[in-house]
Write a protein that holds these residues in place. Structure first.
Motif, PDB file in Angstrom:
ATOM      1  N   UNK A 194      -3.067  -0.892  -8.734  1.00 57.23           N
ATOM      2  CA  UNK A 194      -4.092  -0.249  -8.963  1.00 57.23           C
ATOM      3  C   UNK A 194      -4.298   1.154  -8.266  1.00 57.23           C
ATOM      4  N   UNK A 195      -4.750   1.990  -8.779  1.00 56.38           N
ATOM      5  CA  UNK A 195      -4.611   3.516  -8.404  1.00 56.38           C
ATOM      6  C   UNK A 195      -6.135   3.736  -7.915  1.00 56.38           C
ATOM      7  N   UNK A 196      -6.188   4.429  -6.827  1.00 52.13           N
ATOM      8  CA  UNK A 196      -7.539   5.024  -6.510  1.00 52.13           C
ATOM      9  C   UNK A 196      -7.538   6.264  -5.519  1.00 52.13           C
ATOM     10  N   UNK A 197      -8.679   6.899  -5.519  1.00 51.68           N
ATOM     11  CA  UNK A 197      -8.675   8.209  -4.876  1.00 51.68           C
ATOM     12  C   UNK A 197      -9.690   8.265  -3.639  1.00 51.68           C
ATOM     13  N   UNK A 198     -10.469   7.140  -3.715  1.00 53.36           N
ATOM     14  CA  UNK A 198     -11.461   6.804  -2.481  1.00 53.36           C
ATOM     15  C   UNK A 198     -11.190   5.610  -1.822  1.00 53.36           C
ATOM     16  N   UNK A 199     -11.011   5.612  -0.492  1.00 52.27           N
ATOM     17  CA  UNK A 199     -11.032   4.476  -0.045  1.00 52.27           C
ATOM     18  C   UNK A 199     -11.895   3.388   0.165  1.00 52.27           C
ATOM     19  N   UNK A 200     -13.376   3.753  -0.004  1.00 47.34           N
ATOM     20  CA  UNK A 200     -14.123   2.672   0.010  1.00 47.34           C
ATOM     21  C   UNK A 200     -14.129   2.067  -1.368  1.00 47.34           C
TER      22      UNK A 200
ATOM     23  N   UNK B   9       2.614   5.564  -9.902  1.00 48.64           N
ATOM     24  CA  UNK B   9       4.068   4.834  -9.937  1.00 48.64           C
ATOM     25  C   UNK B   9       5.241   5.766 -10.862  1.00 48.64           C
ATOM     26  N   UNK B  10       6.364   5.760 -10.192  1.00 48.93           N
ATOM     27  CA  UNK B  10       7.339   6.570 -11.127  1.00 48.93           C
ATOM     28  C   UNK B  10       7.847   5.676 -12.303  1.00 48.93           C
ATOM     29  N   UNK B  11       8.704   6.375 -13.005  1.00 48.15           N
ATOM     30  CA  UNK B  11       8.907   5.684 -14.407  1.00 48.15           C
ATOM     31  C   UNK B  11       9.397   4.535 -14.073  1.00 48.15           C
TER      32      UNK B  11
ATOM     33  N   UNK C  21       4.404   8.137  -0.478  1.00 45.46           N
ATOM     34  CA  UNK C  21       5.004   8.809  -1.597  1.00 45.46           C
ATOM     35  C   UNK C  21       4.624   7.708  -2.860  1.00 45.46           C
ATOM     36  N   UNK C  22       5.557   8.111  -3.870  1.00 46.01           N
ATOM     37  CA  UNK C  22       4.848   7.528  -5.087  1.00 46.01           C
ATOM     38  C   UNK C  22       5.493   5.993  -5.198  1.00 46.01           C
ATOM     39  N   UNK C  23       4.727   5.169  -5.864  1.00 45.03           N
ATOM     40  CA  UNK C  23       4.932   3.784  -6.194  1.00 45.03           C
ATOM     41  C   UNK C  23       6.256   3.656  -6.723  1.00 45.03           C
ATOM     42  N   UNK C  24       7.500   3.113  -5.920  1.00 44.96           N
ATOM     43  CA  UNK C  24       8.841   2.969  -6.602  1.00 44.96           C
ATOM     44  C   UNK C  24       9.233   1.671  -6.879  1.00 44.96           C
ATOM     45  N   UNK C  25      10.512   1.328  -7.494  1.00 43.04           N
ATOM     46  CA  UNK C  25      10.874   0.052  -8.144  1.00 43.04           C
ATOM     47  C   UNK C  25      10.845  -0.874  -6.785  1.00 43.04           C
TER      48      UNK C  25
ATOM     49  N   UNK D 147       0.876  -1.138   0.046  1.00 43.27           N
ATOM     50  CA  UNK D 147      -0.069   0.046  -0.149  1.00 43.27           C
ATOM     51  C   UNK D 147       0.931   1.284   0.005  1.00 43.27           C
ATOM     52  N   UNK D 148       0.561   2.082  -1.084  1.00 40.49           N
ATOM     53  CA  UNK D 148       1.418   3.465  -0.969  1.00 40.49           C
ATOM     54  C   UNK D 148       0.170   4.556  -1.131  1.00 40.49           C
ATOM     55  N   UNK D 149       0.568   5.509  -0.263  1.00 37.85           N
ATOM     56  CA  UNK D 149      -0.424   6.743  -0.238  1.00 37.85           C
ATOM     57  C   UNK D 149       0.274   7.826  -0.355  1.00 37.85           C
ATOM     58  N   UNK D 150      -0.477   9.098  -0.447  1.00 42.46           N
ATOM     59  CA  UNK D 150       0.160  10.400  -0.521  1.00 42.46           C
ATOM     60  C   UNK D 150       0.829  10.673   0.975  1.00 42.46           C
ATOM     61  N   UNK D 151      -0.123  10.432   1.923  1.00 45.25           N
ATOM     62  CA  UNK D 151       0.579  10.580   3.454  1.00 45.25           C
ATOM     63  C   UNK D 151       0.573   9.440   4.202  1.00 45.25           C
ATOM     64  N   UNK D 152       1.201   9.281   5.109  1.00 43.51           N
ATOM     65  CA  UNK D 152       1.364   8.003   5.900  1.00 43.51           C
ATOM     66  C   UNK D 152       0.158   7.807   7.059  1.00 43.51           C
ATOM     67  N   UNK D 153      -0.588   8.913   7.315  1.00 36.26           N
ATOM     68  CA  UNK D 153      -1.876   8.620   8.038  1.00 36.26           C
ATOM     69  C   UNK D 153      -2.959   7.925   7.285  1.00 36.26           C
ATOM     70  N   UNK D 154      -2.808   8.250   5.960  1.00 40.78           N
ATOM     71  CA  UNK D 154      -3.797   7.590   4.855  1.00 40.78           C
ATOM     72  C   UNK D 154      -3.392   6.130   4.571  1.00 40.78           C
ATOM     73  N   UNK D 155      -2.143   5.847   4.451  1.00 40.50           N
ATOM     74  CA  UNK D 155      -1.815   4.474   4.351  1.00 40.50           C
ATOM     75  C   UNK D 155      -2.022   3.825   5.481  1.00 40.50           C
TER      76      UNK D 155
END
Ligand code: GDP
Length: 478
Positions: free
Chosen positions: A454-460, A438-440, A414-418, A381-389
């Motif tokens: 899988x990219x999402x913006x809504x938890x549910x 994901x980064x390049x 942070x971004x999804x990395x290698x 799981x990767x998210x923009x902020x730790x709390x959300x993750x």
């Protein structure tokens, strides 16, 4: 291990109608061409007083079958195999160099160190093997390919910088692989060094120093000054004593490729880590999808050697083709078998390449579950902020679908990395990106490894998707 009614009847020297009658009495309506499973066959055969002998077929082209366990009596102590992980710039390379420079020449005066991807040092008369490809990418790639080679992980954390994202990644990689961690608190020579803070921060990840009631070994070092290195090595020996790493030197060698390349003059050159048995010059060998005969062996000091015992890295020549890091190798008793197995593996690899990728994606998850291949749904799981993750992780763990568990391998901001992709590939996991992309490098790796992002913006929506997938009701379009 299945037969039709007709086939079973023939084996039992009975009429098929008799078998059908018997099945009917047991409440099963069967036709003559009906396929019976193992249990049904055993039941019927048992009724006729016939015991079913299972035919165990060994696939000789599967190199894993050569990694057999040995009798305890045949086992000898072997050196620990150690990898170094940690955040960039925290001193992994410097630590590896420092260990090598202070130790390697001691007993081996005159040796010219040679970079072969791994080296051995001696401490108190005992050897330790280090893989000197720092960074967990290599480590996890090998793991992804099923090759467990590391016994101990040294987690290097700079005392002036503390726990950083790649420190956490390293911890999760080591934990997922169930490899014990020794923490080296580096850069102790610095004015701003704050080892207490490092220890404090690491408690959050379950690495608690002995002084605070935990069981993690912390060693303060200054890699650049070579201070604390002896202590670090002693701690490795201590863990080795507890874990009792053993192997049988008196058998055909098996092990893993550390690195390999094509050399203009020498042809295919591969560094092998012997994990069991003793590798000898002249041995017929299968390495990954290639084969050959060990022509020459060179150790980490650039010396020619005739044999390599368990936990020893050696560079060999004599292979037909260049294998890949993480490939398994096995020594066979004759050259003909080595050639046959090598060629058939090359053939299989070619076919596998052509056929579709078999990595599990959300869409075919239900199929795999039905086949009983998967009881755990692994997720990164990767998210923009730790709390959300963390919130997402908690929510995912609460999903209740019978027979399937969600196992979170790693969460982070942070971004999804290698590294996320390598970890996911190793455990057949999905990567969920929440408000991140994901980064390049990650994209490339995901394509290459067939990892589902899988990219999402809504938890549910995430929960819904995972839940549906777990229940096997996922609309293939979605
Ligand atoms: P890596 O990215 O983890 O392999 O880190 P390096 O080994 O390349 O080290 C990164 C930087 O930290 C380099 O400039 C090193 O000289 C420096 N460094 C490494 N260990 C120490 C140390 O013990 N003390 C100090 N002061 N600097 C160090």
């Amino acid at each position: 291990d299945s037969l039709t009614v007709a086939e079973l009847a023939k084996k039992l020297h009975r009429e098929p109608s008799e078998i059908i009658k018997k099945l009917f009495m047991l409440g099963v309506m069967a036709t003559i061409n009906q396929v019976l499973d193992k249990d049904a066959i055993e039941l019927i055969a048992g009724d006729y007083g016939v015991e079913v002998e299972e035919e165990i077929q060994i696939d000789v082209t599967d190199l894993e079958v050569y990694f057999t366990d040995d009798e305890a009596a045949e086992l000898d102590e072997r050196p620990a195999v150690v990898t170094i992980m940690g955040h960039v710039d925290h001193g992994k390379t410097t630590t590896l160099d420092s260990i090598r420079n202070t130790k390697v020449t001691a007993g081996e005066a005159g040796g010219i160190t040679q970079h072969i991807g791994a080296y051995q040092v001696e401490e108190n008369g005992k050897k330790i093997t280090f893989l000197d490809t720092p960074g967990h990418a290599a480590f996890t790639t090998m793991r992804a390919r099923g090759a467990k080679i590391t016994d101990i992980t040294i987690l290097v954390v700079a005392a002036d910088d503390g726990v950083m994202p790649q420190t956490i990644e390293a911890i999760n990689h080591a934990k997922a692989a169930e490899v014990p961690i020794i923490v080296a608190v580096n850069k102790m020579d610095k004015e701003s060094a704050n080892p207490d803070r490092v220890m404090q921060e690491l408690t959050e990840y379950g690495l608690i120093p002995e002084a605070w009631g935990g069981d993690t070994i912390f060693v303060p070092i200054s890699a650049i000054k070579g201070e604390g290195i002896d202590n670090l090595l002693e701690m490795i020996l201590l863990v080795s004593e507890v874990e009792e790493y053993k192997a049988n030197p008196n058998r055909n060698a098996v092990g893993t490729v550390i690195e390999a390349q094509l050399d203009k003059g020498r042809g295919s050159v591969a560094t092998l880590l012997v994990q069991n048995g003793t590798l000898k010059v002249g041995d017929p060998i299968v390495v990954g999808n290639t084969f050959g005969r060990v022509r020459a062996m060179v150790n980490d000091l650039g010396r020619r050697v005739k044999h390599a015992e368990p936990s020893t890295p050696v560079e060999i020549t004599g292979l037909n083709d260049v294998p890949q890091a993480g490939d398994r190798f096995v020594v066979l008793s004759d050259e003909k078998s080595a050639r046959q197995i090598g060629e058939s593996r090359a053939q299989q690899a070619l076919q596998a390449q052509r056929s579709e990728k078999t990595k599990i994606s959300l869409d075919n998850l239900f199929e795999h579950m039905k086949q009983g291949e998967m009881k755990e749904l692994n997720v990164v799981v990767k998210a923009d902020v730790q709390g959300t993750a963390e919130a997402l992780t908690t929510a995912l763990q609460k999903i209740d679908v019978e027979g399937v568990n969600v196992r979170i391998l790693h969460t982070g901001a942070g971004a999804i990395n290698e590294s996320d992709i390598t970890l996911a590939a190793a455990f057949n996991a999905f990567v969920i990106g929440f408000n991140v992309r994901p980064d390049n490098n990650a994209k490339r790796a995901a394509d290459a490894e067939g990892v589902d992002i899988r990219l999402h913006r809504v938890i549910y929506k995430v929960i819904e998707e995972i839940e549906l997938a777990m229940k096997g009701m996922l609309d293939p379009e979605f």
